[in-house]
Design an enzyme around this catalytic site. Structure first.
Site, PDB file in Angstrom:
ATOM      1  N   ASN A  96       0.848  -1.200   0.000  1.00 43.55           N
ATOM      2  CA  ASN A  96       0.000   0.000   0.000  1.00 43.55           C
ATOM      3  C   ASN A  96       0.881   1.247   0.000  1.00 43.55           C
ATOM      4  OD1 ASN A  96       0.533   0.816   2.866  1.00 43.55           O
ATOM      5  ND2 ASN A  96      -0.381  -1.196   3.221  1.00 43.55           N
TER       6      ASN A  96
ATOM      7  N   ASP B 253      -3.967  -6.438   4.989  1.00 46.66           N
ATOM      8  CA  ASP B 253      -4.992  -7.322   5.563  1.00 46.66           C
ATOM      9  C   ASP B 253      -5.010  -8.678   4.849  1.00 46.66           C
ATOM     10  OD1 ASP B 253      -5.980  -5.545   7.483  1.00 46.66           O
ATOM     11  OD2 ASP B 253      -7.148  -4.471   5.971  1.00 46.66           O
TER      12      ASP B 253
ATOM     13  N   PHE C  76      -4.222   2.948  15.086  1.00 45.75           N
ATOM     14  CA  PHE C  76      -4.518   3.985  14.094  1.00 45.75           C
ATOM     15  C   PHE C  76      -5.637   3.473  13.201  1.00 45.75           C
ATOM     16  CE2 PHE C  76      -1.570   7.609  13.745  1.00 45.75           C
ATOM     17  CZ  PHE C  76      -0.694   7.299  14.777  1.00 45.75           C
TER      18      PHE C  76
ATOM     19  N   LYS D 207       9.536 -16.744 -10.918  1.00 44.47           N
ATOM     20  CA  LYS D 207       8.742 -15.637 -11.449  1.00 44.47           C
ATOM     21  C   LYS D 207       7.542 -16.184 -12.251  1.00 44.47           C
ATOM     22  CE  LYS D 207       9.071 -11.810 -14.576  1.00 44.47           C
ATOM     23  NZ  LYS D 207       9.682 -11.439 -15.819  1.00 44.47           N
TER      24      LYS D 207
HETATM   25  N1  CTP Z   1      -3.464  -3.668  11.984  1.00 46.83           N
HETATM   26  C1  CTP Z   1      -2.699  -4.731  12.456  1.00 46.83           C
HETATM   27  N2  CTP Z   1      -2.632  -5.899  11.761  1.00 46.83           N
HETATM   28  C2  CTP Z   1      -3.337  -6.069  10.617  1.00 46.83           C
HETATM   29  C3  CTP Z   1      -4.105  -5.000  10.125  1.00 46.83           C
HETATM   30  C4  CTP Z   1      -4.147  -3.821  10.834  1.00 46.83           C
HETATM   31  O1  CTP Z   1      -2.057  -4.584  13.490  1.00 46.83           O
HETATM   32  N3  CTP Z   1      -3.243  -7.204   9.966  1.00 46.83           N
HETATM   33  C5  CTP Z   1      -3.536  -2.422  12.766  1.00 46.83           C
HETATM   34  C6  CTP Z   1      -2.906  -1.219  12.110  1.00 46.83           C
HETATM   35  O2  CTP Z   1      -1.547  -1.076  12.463  1.00 46.83           O
HETATM   36  C7  CTP Z   1      -3.739  -0.073  12.662  1.00 46.83           C
HETATM   37  C8  CTP Z   1      -5.106  -0.691  12.815  1.00 46.83           C
HETATM   38  O3  CTP Z   1      -4.892  -2.094  12.944  1.00 46.83           O
HETATM   39  O4  CTP Z   1      -3.310   0.336  13.931  1.00 46.83           O
HETATM   40  C9  CTP Z   1      -5.964  -0.447  11.617  1.00 46.83           C
HETATM   41  O5  CTP Z   1      -7.150  -1.135  11.788  1.00 46.83           O
HETATM   42  P1  CTP Z   1      -7.810  -2.040  10.631  1.00 46.83           P
HETATM   43  O6  CTP Z   1      -9.129  -2.448  11.135  1.00 46.83           O
HETATM   44  O7  CTP Z   1      -6.987  -3.176  10.224  1.00 46.83           O
HETATM   45  O8  CTP Z   1      -7.840  -1.026   9.480  1.00 46.83           O
HETATM   46  P2  CTP Z   1      -8.149  -1.361   8.000  1.00 46.83           P
HETATM   47  O9  CTP Z   1      -7.180  -2.366   7.459  1.00 46.83           O
HETATM   48  O10 CTP Z   1      -8.221  -0.059   7.304  1.00 46.83           O
HETATM   49  O11 CTP Z   1      -9.535  -2.099   8.209  1.00 46.83           O
HETATM   50  P3  CTP Z   1     -10.917  -1.974   7.449  1.00 46.83           P
HETATM   51  O12 CTP Z   1     -10.652  -2.533   6.112  1.00 46.83           O
HETATM   52  O13 CTP Z   1     -11.805  -2.807   8.312  1.00 46.83           O
HETATM   53  O14 CTP Z   1     -11.274  -0.517   7.491  1.00 46.83           O
END
Ligand code: CTP
Length: 405
Positions: free
Chosen positions: A211, A280, A324, A290
């Site tokens: 990202n 995620d 965050f 590759k």
């Molecule tokens: N976070 C984490 N591990 C993950 C994903 C996120 O520790 N696998 C943490 C990030 O560091 C941040 C927070 O979770 O502090 C963000 O929350 P999250 O719900 O994961 O945000 P998004 O990925 O934006 O979720 P959504 O798609 O539900 O909005």
């Protein structure tokens, strides 16, 4: 407030030089030792004598005029300073510093000093918006310089807009806050773990899913924790940022590696700040070779990564857990849900569609939500300044409970 602090004021040539005289007066009244260095253009606006009288010190402007044969003046001044402030800072000095040019006393000192340097720009509104100036300021932000943003209003050139040197009272207050916060060291003896940046999830040896996180907010949080006295441990995904001085860094690539690194540091941590934009999802299959293209479309199958923050929330003991959330709609509602579902103490939410903040930006606009339901909004400000304010607010809200952590 500033007793025995050595402030080196670099004055460059713009009409706002007259305000720099008032700044010297305010800083001296607050107890600081002030020495002034001027460029030749600055001398066209105000005589060095005014600064000499206000600071009760010699004023410097000629690199080759060595007043004391025992020392080399520009190095001596660079080492003497606890803080260097460039006010007013013209487009010219900003451009020179961004490019490492040292062709007068001011710019030579700016390259020689190891002290923090704060830059207070003042110029015509169109000059401030010029792509070259915008580029140079961005470069200096990246190099770790702190800016005192100019305010909006009537400019001497007749325009109305952004470009006025911030008022001397406000600059003095900001410097006072900086020294008092860092002097108190409220996080002394506390281990603070911060995660930052994106993660990369490999597809094959040459490709990955990731990202746009720049890591700037997380790096600013690590620098702030260190300045407030903490033993700061920064667990960083792949970013292109200098490690703040005094901060221990552990580099990782994937969400799985970040999970291991964070858990390793978790047990004896007092505060954990999860600013990383963790992926995620990751590819279900990582190819050893590759992937070759085939005719037609392809589908990449993804699986969920572990939610690191949720795992930390599940096993939380003494740790203060701060998450965050970057959102584009219903920012506060989603933030509150995440705070509860991940068992956090605080969550810092930001609307990434806000022009004053978001991925890659040097500024951010956020709201701090606490588990007690308190919501504290912060105006747009530089990420390094914001990081200090966020820790300050959290320390205040935790007050006497923090020493048990
Ligand atoms: N976070 C984490 N591990 C993950 C994903 C996120 O520790 N696998 C943490 C990030 O560091 C941040 C927070 O979770 O502090 C963000 O929350 P999250 O719900 O994961 O945000 P998004 O990925 O934006 O979720 P959504 O798609 O539900 O909005």
């Amino acid at each position: 407030m500033l007793n025995n602090k050595n402030i080196l004021l670099c004055v460059t040539g713009g009409i706002a030089v007259y305000k720099a005289v008032a700044l010297v007066s305010k800083l001296s009244q607050a107890g600081a030792n002030v020495k002034v260095v001027m460029t030749d253009s600055a001398k066209e606006f105000v005589q060095p004598l005014s600064f000499q009288v206000m600071s009760r010190n010699d004023v410097y402007f000629d690199t080759f005029d060595e007043k004391d044969s025992r020392v080399i003046a520009h190095i001596d001044l660079a080492d003497w300073a606890d803080l260097v402030v460039v006010a007013p800072a013209t487009a010219n000095v900003i451009g020179k510093l961004a490019n490492g040019i040292a062709d007068d006393m001011v710019t030579t000192i700016l390259l020689a000093t190891e002290a923090d340097v704060w830059i207070a720009p003042a110029m015509n509104v169109h000059m401030y918006a010029h792509p070259a100036v915008v580029r140079n300021i961005a470069q200096l932000h990246e190099d770790g310089y702190r800016f005192i943003e100019p305010s909006e209003g009537f400019l001497a050139c007749g325009y109305v807009g952004k470009g006025r040197l911030e008022e001397p009272e406000r600059i003095t207050a900001l410097i006072g806050q900086h020294f008092s916060k860092t002097a108190e060291q409220p996080l002394k003896g506390k281990k603070v773990v911060i995660t930052a940046g994106p993660t990369r999830e490999r597809i094959d040896p040459v490709r990955y899913v990731s990202n746009f996180s720049s890591g700037k907010m997380g790096y600013a949080m690590a620098a702030a924790a260190q300045q407030l006295g903490a033993d700061a441990v920064l667990i960083s995904g792949p970013v292109d940022l200098p490690v703040p001085s005094g901060v221990q860094v552990i580099y990782v690539e994937s969400a799985a590696q970040m999970y291991d690194a964070v858990l390793n540091e978790y047990d004896d941590a007092s505060i954990v700040v999860k600013s990383a934009a963790v992926a995620d999802y990751r590819p279900k299959l990582i190819y050893d070779q590759k992937m070759k293209k085939k005719a037609g479309d392809d589908v990449l199958e993804l699986e969920r990564t572990t939610d690191i923050l949720k795992s930390l929330g599940d096993r939380k003991q003494q740790q203060l857990l701060i998450g965050f959330a970057a959102e584009t709609t219903d920012v506060i509602t989603y933030g509150k849900k995440k705070l509860e579902s991940k068992n956090l103490d605080y969550i810092i939410v930001n609307d990434v569609t806000d022009p004053g903040g978001g991925f890659g930006s040097d500024t951010n606009v956020v709201t701090l939500l606490s588990r007690e339901g308190e919501a504290t909004p912060f105006n747009a400000m530089a990420k390094d300044q914001l990081a200090i304010c966020l820790f300050e607010t959290i320390i205040q809200q935790e007050s006497d409970k923090l020493h048990d952590r």
